[in-house]
Scaffold this motif. Structure first.
Motif, PDB file in Angstrom:
ATOM      1  N   PHE A 108      29.158  44.480  39.473  1.00  0.00           N
ATOM      2  CA  PHE A 108      30.056  43.333  39.388  1.00  0.00           C
ATOM      3  C   PHE A 108      30.412  43.008  37.942  1.00  0.00           C
ATOM      4  O   PHE A 108      31.384  42.295  37.698  1.00  0.00           O
ATOM      5  CB  PHE A 108      29.419  42.096  40.027  1.00  0.00           C
ATOM      6  N   GLY A 109      29.629  43.500  36.986  1.00  0.00           N
ATOM      7  CA  GLY A 109      29.937  43.232  35.590  1.00  0.00           C
ATOM      8  C   GLY A 109      28.700  43.212  34.716  1.00  0.00           C
ATOM      9  O   GLY A 109      27.592  43.505  35.151  1.00  0.00           O
ATOM     10  N   GLU A 110      28.907  42.838  33.463  1.00  0.00           N
ATOM     11  CA  GLU A 110      27.862  42.974  32.441  1.00  0.00           C
ATOM     12  C   GLU A 110      26.921  41.789  32.352  1.00  0.00           C
ATOM     13  O   GLU A 110      25.900  41.866  31.664  1.00  0.00           O
ATOM     14  CB  GLU A 110      28.499  43.181  31.070  1.00  0.00           C
ATOM     15  N   HIS A 111      27.248  40.684  33.025  1.00  0.00           N
ATOM     16  CA  HIS A 111      26.445  39.467  32.878  1.00  0.00           C
ATOM     17  C   HIS A 111      25.780  39.120  34.210  1.00  0.00           C
ATOM     18  O   HIS A 111      26.416  39.167  35.259  1.00  0.00           O
ATOM     19  CB  HIS A 111      27.337  38.309  32.418  1.00  0.00           C
ATOM     20  N   PRO A 112      24.488  38.732  34.179  1.00  0.00           N
ATOM     21  CA  PRO A 112      23.798  38.429  35.435  1.00  0.00           C
ATOM     22  C   PRO A 112      24.385  37.261  36.211  1.00  0.00           C
ATOM     23  O   PRO A 112      24.110  37.116  37.408  1.00  0.00           O
ATOM     24  CB  PRO A 112      22.359  38.147  34.992  1.00  0.00           C
ATOM     25  N   GLU A 113      25.210  36.436  35.572  1.00  0.00           N
ATOM     26  CA  GLU A 113      25.823  35.341  36.305  1.00  0.00           C
ATOM     27  C   GLU A 113      26.718  35.859  37.433  1.00  0.00           C
ATOM     28  O   GLU A 113      26.869  35.191  38.471  1.00  0.00           O
ATOM     29  CB  GLU A 113      26.642  34.449  35.365  1.00  0.00           C
ATOM     30  N   LEU A 114      27.297  37.040  37.258  1.00  0.00           N
ATOM     31  CA  LEU A 114      28.149  37.605  38.293  1.00  0.00           C
ATOM     32  C   LEU A 114      27.336  38.081  39.485  1.00  0.00           C
ATOM     33  O   LEU A 114      27.735  37.911  40.642  1.00  0.00           O
ATOM     34  CB  LEU A 114      28.983  38.751  37.721  1.00  0.00           C
ATOM     35  N   GLN A 115      26.182  38.684  39.224  1.00  0.00           N
ATOM     36  CA  GLN A 115      25.307  39.101  40.318  1.00  0.00           C
ATOM     37  C   GLN A 115      24.753  37.881  41.055  1.00  0.00           C
ATOM     38  O   GLN A 115      24.667  37.882  42.294  1.00  0.00           O
ATOM     39  CB  GLN A 115      24.166  39.968  39.779  1.00  0.00           C
ATOM     40  N   LYS A 116      24.419  36.847  40.329  1.00  0.00           N
ATOM     41  CA  LYS A 116      23.924  35.616  40.952  1.00  0.00           C
ATOM     42  C   LYS A 116      25.008  34.980  41.818  1.00  0.00           C
ATOM     43  O   LYS A 116      24.724  34.408  42.872  1.00  0.00           O
ATOM     44  CB  LYS A 116      23.460  34.633  39.879  1.00  0.00           C
ATOM     45  N   LEU A 117      26.244  35.096  41.389  1.00  0.00           N
ATOM     46  CA  LEU A 117      27.358  34.494  42.115  1.00  0.00           C
ATOM     47  C   LEU A 117      27.750  35.286  43.357  1.00  0.00           C
ATOM     48  O   LEU A 117      28.089  34.711  44.393  1.00  0.00           O
ATOM     49  CB  LEU A 117      28.562  34.376  41.174  1.00  0.00           C
ATOM     50  N   LEU A 118      27.683  36.627  43.274  1.00  0.00           N
ATOM     51  CA  LEU A 118      28.312  37.458  44.298  1.00  0.00           C
ATOM     52  C   LEU A 118      27.360  38.283  45.162  1.00  0.00           C
ATOM     53  O   LEU A 118      27.718  38.664  46.278  1.00  0.00           O
ATOM     54  CB  LEU A 118      29.320  38.401  43.632  1.00  0.00           C
ATOM     55  N   ALA A 119      26.154  38.594  44.664  1.00  0.00           N
ATOM     56  CA  ALA A 119      25.259  39.470  45.428  1.00  0.00           C
ATOM     57  C   ALA A 119      24.881  38.868  46.768  1.00  0.00           C
ATOM     58  O   ALA A 119      24.922  39.531  47.816  1.00  0.00           O
ATOM     59  CB  ALA A 119      24.004  39.783  44.616  1.00  0.00           C
ATOM     60  N   GLY A 120      24.499  37.602  46.775  1.00  0.00           N
ATOM     61  CA  GLY A 120      24.124  36.941  48.017  1.00  0.00           C
ATOM     62  C   GLY A 120      25.280  36.853  48.988  1.00  0.00           C
ATOM     63  O   GLY A 120      25.112  37.021  50.203  1.00  0.00           O
ATOM     64  N   ALA A 121      26.475  36.596  48.469  1.00  0.00           N
ATOM     65  CA  ALA A 121      27.661  36.505  49.327  1.00  0.00           C
ATOM     66  C   ALA A 121      27.950  37.840  49.997  1.00  0.00           C
ATOM     67  O   ALA A 121      28.323  37.885  51.189  1.00  0.00           O
ATOM     68  CB  ALA A 121      28.862  36.061  48.491  1.00  0.00           C
ATOM     69  N   TYR A 122      27.790  38.925  49.259  1.00  0.00           N
ATOM     70  CA  TYR A 122      28.040  40.257  49.828  1.00  0.00           C
ATOM     71  C   TYR A 122      27.018  40.556  50.935  1.00  0.00           C
ATOM     72  O   TYR A 122      27.372  41.043  52.020  1.00  0.00           O
ATOM     73  CB  TYR A 122      27.945  41.316  48.732  1.00  0.00           C
ATOM     74  N   VAL A 123      25.741  40.244  50.671  1.00  0.00           N
ATOM     75  CA  VAL A 123      24.701  40.452  51.680  1.00  0.00           C
ATOM     76  C   VAL A 123      25.005  39.620  52.920  1.00  0.00           C
ATOM     77  O   VAL A 123      24.890  40.084  54.065  1.00  0.00           O
ATOM     78  CB  VAL A 123      23.315  40.099  51.107  1.00  0.00           C
TER      79      VAL A 123
END
Length: 618
Positions: free
Chosen positions: A198-213
């Motif tokens: 999702f990108g270089e900053h963990p804020e993107l994983q925090k924002l989108l990983a749960g939504a994708y799951v």
């Protein structure tokens, strides 16, 4: 009196089951025309935990090891699934039935499942696919932007919809397990898997990983019906490897992560925490090393941190023959190390018989405890019960007609629109639909390049590989009846040049130069030399070095790898929608700056992380 009442209640339940045609008993499944006797671990009155306990208690060592084994469809036959009590099958990238239709997929899945259901305990297989941006192995499926584009949207509701549609198209053809989402934090664009992040900053994983799951598994982690089991990958640090540390001849892929543990936790762990909080069913271990130790053998990070500290209660799966890369004198030693590190299921595509033999020997020799085996199998069976595989093991084909449907493609088109990032605009955008437009560039009319890697084949392929709309076709449709696409540059009011990369995937995509293709450079020189306004659209899995050219461009749009719906690009170029995407990575001015990431002490990119302009539509 209480004992009598309890006995009476039990008697009533058994009588009801018998009258209804089913009797539960701790025996093998026996069927005849009048009634069925099925194992008590299928009793619907039991909790999943109770069912797993009962099933585990009657399993042999061979049956348990079979559950821990995953083979690739090309290297196993359906009857071998029965013979070796195999727990899982996968399709690797590009591994499809010959005709590659939804019906062929469903037939293939059901053949494997039919033989699994012939085994003594009738434990269904779980079938895995890399549906990383839609059901991308299937020709005609809806192909969404790769994760790097979804990161640019910063839209969790949209990402959840993407996951939801992906699950529906996958499950309609049989497979019930998706090896996604990838929650890597890409810290160096030279990495060939940057676009899977999702990108270089963990804020993107925090924002989108749960939504994708949530989209893949359902809002309550149902995992069954139209949903599939999700798999957060690759645990952990795969986007943070050092340039030049890669294995297997690669420059950065499968390399070493050398940051301290505090940094590892701050940057690379948050996406997994979000996925676990959403009840992700599985997590895949990464090929990379952490501080010199291969993740497939890293007991501290797998068992102590992931399963212990973070409380992950699903099962851990290896990557493709990942245990082969562990240091050790023998395959036996590698098996022992990886099982004891905490891996539960082993993706051993073509060496599954060898794995079964060695793991059985390890248990019999006392090098792997039965307790460790039982823990792994318990986790696997729990996910299978949650996914409803015991109750409904065969393909539900009722949604096959929705695969690649207009409804699904419209969501993909929305994702394309929201992923686009405007980085320069000298009053040329939005384009006028009454214009004469010259459209060129290597990626202007290439659906395969739009989709990138992990599409129909593992590495992807340029050309007409699946159904969809190219950028050129999108522009033609947008101006139909008004403007005109012209082949003569001299007749054009404006030129749209679509540049970028050819498709690639892991390993082969490692690139230390990140240059534009010469054919694109030559065309851009021709267009700018003619004095025509030029809009450059880049179709690429990562930033390419453009510092020497961008001053000559009137507008520049980053489109990432948008997938099959190129119409979404035209929607925004002509002002039907405004740009909303923002850079999920920093854009380097030169490769000598790499790795470059937001927050660096000497941070001075060409475009900063989070950059994204809008058009004046007034």
């Amino acid at each position: 009196m209480k004992r009598l009442a309890g006995f009476s209640l039990l008697y009533m339940v058994l009588l009801i089951c018998f009258i209804g045609g089913t009797v539960f008993a701790s025996t093998e499944l026996v069927e005849n025309e009048e009634f069925k006797i099925i194992p008590d671990y299928m009793n619907p009155f039991l909790s999943i935990e109770e069912k797993v306990d009962k099933l585990l208690s009657v399993m042999t060592l061979e049956e348990k090891i079979g559950q821990m084994t995953q083979a690739e469809r090309r290297y196993i036959t359906p009857d071998e699934v029965y013979q070796y009590k195999i727990g899982s099958i996968l399709s690797g990238g590009g591994s499809t039935p010959f005709s590659n239709t939804p019906e062929a997929w469903a037939n293939m899945y059901d053949r494997f499942q039919k033989w699994a259901m012939k085994t003594r305990l009738k434990i269904p297989i779980i079938y895995g696919v890399d549906a990383v941006h839609g059901h991308n192995n299937l020709r005609g499926a809806t192909i969404f932007p790769h994760n790097i584009g979804l990161g640019a949207t910063r839209d969790p509701e949209l990402v959840e919809k993407v996951g939801r549609i992906t699950a529906k198209e996958v499950s309609a053809t049989g497979p019930d397990w998706n090896f996604g989402p990838c929650v890597a934090v890409a810290r160096d664009e030279r990495w060939g898997r940057t676009y899977e992040s999702f990108g270089e900053h963990p804020e993107l994983q925090k924002l989108l990983a749960g939504a994708y799951v949530r989209g893949l598994q359902g809002p309550e982690a149902e995992m069954d019906g139209e949903y599939v089991v999700a798999c957060a990958k690759h645990y952990v640090g795969d986007g943070g490897t050092e340039w030049g540390s890669g294995d297997g001849g690669y420059l950065i892929d499968r390399g070493d992560v050398t940051v301290d543990e505090k940094t590892l936790r701050e940057i690379h762990l948050p996406g997994y925490i979000e996925a676990i909080e959403e009840g992700v069913g599985t997590i895949m271990v990464s090929f990379n090393s952490y501080q010199g130790v291969k993740m497939h053998a890293h007991k501290y990070l797998i068992t102590d941190v992931l399963k212990g500290e973070l409380g992950f209660d699903g099962f851990v799966v290896s990557d493709w023959n990942g245990i082969n890369e562990i240091s050790g004198y023998s395959y036996y030693e590698k098996v022992v190390k990886s099982v004891n590190a905490g891996i539960d299921m082993f993706m051993v595509p073509d060496s599954w018989k060898k794995f079964i033999y060695n793991l059985k020997q390890a248990v019999e020799n006392g090098d792997v405890s039965e307790e460790r085996i039982n823990d792994a199998v318990r986790r696997i069976l729990t996910v299978k019960f949650k996914a409803g595989l015991f109750e409904k093991p065969f393909t539900d084909r009722s949604h096959i007609s929705l695969i690649g449907s207009e409804e699904h493609r419209e969501v993909a088109r929305e994702a394309v629109r929201k992923s686009l990032v405007l980085l320069k605009n000298e009053n040329v955008l939005p384009l006028d639909k009454d214009s004469k437009i010259y459209v060129g560039g290597s990626n202007a009319e290439d659906i395969g390049s739009q989709c990138g890697g992990w599409t129909i084949t593992w590495q992807g392929r340029s050309g007409d590989i699946t159904e969809g709309t190219t950028v050129l076709e999108g522009i033609e449709a947008a101006i139909a009846g008004r403007g005109q696409v012209v082949n003569d540059l001299n007749q054009a009011d404006v030129a749209v040049i679509v540049v970028g990369e050819d498709p690639y995937a892991e390993g082969r995509g490692d690139n230390g130069r990140l240059e534009l293709k010469q054919e694109d450079i030559s065309l851009l020189e021709k267009v700018t030399g003619a004095g025509k306004p030029v809009v450059v659209v880049m179709i690429s899995g990562r930033p390419l070095i453009i510092s020497d050219y961008i001053d000559d461009w009137d507008a520049f749009v980053m489109a990432w790898l948008p997938g099959t719906e190129g119409q979404g690009i035209a929607d925004v170029l002509f002002g039907d929608y405004n740009f909303t995407g923002r850079l999920p990575v920093s854009w380097p001015e030169d490769v000598s700056q790499l790795p470059i990431n937001y927050g660096d002490d000497d941070y001075d990119p060409l475009f900063e992380y989070g950059t994204g302009l809008k058009m004046d539509l007034e």
